[in-house]
Design an enzyme around this catalytic site. Sequence first.
Site, PDB file in Angstrom:
ATOM      1  N   ASP A  61       0.877  -1.167   0.000  1.00  0.00           N
ATOM      2  CA  ASP A  61       0.000   0.000   0.000  1.00  0.00           C
ATOM      3  C   ASP A  61       0.914   1.217   0.000  1.00  0.00           C
ATOM      4  O   ASP A  61       1.662   1.448   0.950  1.00  0.00           O
ATOM      5  CB  ASP A  61      -0.894  -0.008   1.243  1.00  0.00           C
ATOM      6  CG  ASP A  61      -1.908   1.126   1.247  1.00  0.00           C
ATOM      7  OD1 ASP A  61      -1.565   2.247   0.815  1.00  0.00           O
ATOM      8  OD2 ASP A  61      -3.037   0.915   1.720  1.00  0.00           O
ATOM      9  N   TYR A 154      -8.499  14.537  -6.680  1.00  0.00           N
ATOM     10  CA  TYR A 154      -7.436  14.017  -7.535  1.00  0.00           C
ATOM     11  C   TYR A 154      -6.515  15.137  -8.009  1.00  0.00           C
ATOM     12  O   TYR A 154      -5.283  15.023  -7.950  1.00  0.00           O
ATOM     13  CB  TYR A 154      -8.066  13.305  -8.732  1.00  0.00           C
ATOM     14  CG  TYR A 154      -7.082  12.657  -9.672  1.00  0.00           C
ATOM     15  CD1 TYR A 154      -6.516  11.423  -9.369  1.00  0.00           C
ATOM     16  CD2 TYR A 154      -6.733  13.269 -10.876  1.00  0.00           C
ATOM     17  CE1 TYR A 154      -5.622  10.814 -10.233  1.00  0.00           C
ATOM     18  CE2 TYR A 154      -5.836  12.667 -11.748  1.00  0.00           C
ATOM     19  CZ  TYR A 154      -5.284  11.447 -11.419  1.00  0.00           C
ATOM     20  OH  TYR A 154      -4.396  10.847 -12.274  1.00  0.00           O
ATOM     21  N   LYS A 158      -2.446  15.629  -7.226  1.00  0.00           N
ATOM     22  CA  LYS A 158      -1.438  15.601  -8.288  1.00  0.00           C
ATOM     23  C   LYS A 158      -0.685  16.933  -8.376  1.00  0.00           C
ATOM     24  O   LYS A 158       0.505  16.952  -8.746  1.00  0.00           O
ATOM     25  CB  LYS A 158      -2.084  15.259  -9.627  1.00  0.00           C
ATOM     26  CG  LYS A 158      -2.657  13.836  -9.665  1.00  0.00           C
ATOM     27  CD  LYS A 158      -1.603  12.774  -9.353  1.00  0.00           C
ATOM     28  CE  LYS A 158      -2.118  11.368  -9.555  1.00  0.00           C
ATOM     29  NZ  LYS A 158      -1.087  10.338  -9.310  1.00  0.00           N
ATOM     30  N   THR A 189      -6.062   3.019 -18.721  1.00  0.00           N
ATOM     31  CA  THR A 189      -5.566   2.244 -17.589  1.00  0.00           C
ATOM     32  C   THR A 189      -6.762   1.658 -16.844  1.00  0.00           C
ATOM     33  O   THR A 189      -7.918   1.870 -17.233  1.00  0.00           O
ATOM     34  CB  THR A 189      -4.761   3.128 -16.625  1.00  0.00           C
ATOM     35  OG1 THR A 189      -5.643   4.094 -16.025  1.00  0.00           O
ATOM     36  CG2 THR A 189      -3.630   3.861 -17.345  1.00  0.00           C
TER      37      THR A 189
END
Length: 265
Positions: A61, A154, A158, A189
């Site tokens: 993890d 997200y 990033k 992906t």
Amino acid sequence: MRFTDQSIIVTGAGSGIGRAAATLFAAEGGRVVVADVTEGADDTARMITDAGGTAVATRMDAGVEDDVVRTVALACDRFGGLDILFANAGISGGMANIFDTDVALITEVLRINLVGPYLAIKHGAPEIAKRGKGAIVLTASVAGLRSGAGSPAYSASKAGVINLAAVAAQQLSGSNVRVNALCPGLTETGMTKPTFDYARSADKMDRLGRLNPLHRGAQPDELAKVALFLASDDASYVNGQALAVDGGLSSSHPVTRQDYGKTAV
């Protein structure tokens, strides 16, 4: 064979960009620790060894410090040290807006997407520095460059990765360890599989990536090849940078675009 006998860790290597990178590293002589939270790590390692490469799989993890410490130790014990670390593991966190995003969700996204690369640098960089030189590549995103390519959780995670690469490059000054961020655009992906599957089933593949000048999404190996470039001596003077690999999406502000060879309307 840019990576002959080099010890390499790839996180999030159970699928997508991570799997493509792990197989390419091994094909160029690297000895790869294939790390993922899923059983996909075992599948990727098997693909590499079946092709004659060297790999060992481990469950990890990315946002758990003990797991990161154990993975770095595995690379050092099995392959005699560490030369390259590709911190690629991440999750999307869905597409909810700021006002509908649960605090627990954004906390989990930040734990994996941002704390994960931080831990990779914290524990990987000292081992790489012992080799005299090496590289760390972090998977960020064009969503971290500006709005419009991901959810708030997200995108914020990033953006943090991009800044982390710059800060780490500075704090590793004199070590000859380079740190850069890879910023993918739309790529097929596991994370984007539902989008690509829907487009195929609805005969709308031409709409994927239509906002970038190449008018398409990317395949994982197209991103993996850039990750290998950043990790290799070919990029020996590239440090602290965020490299967008997005078909040109982030090269422009929003405009009415005229396609090549067509009359503007």
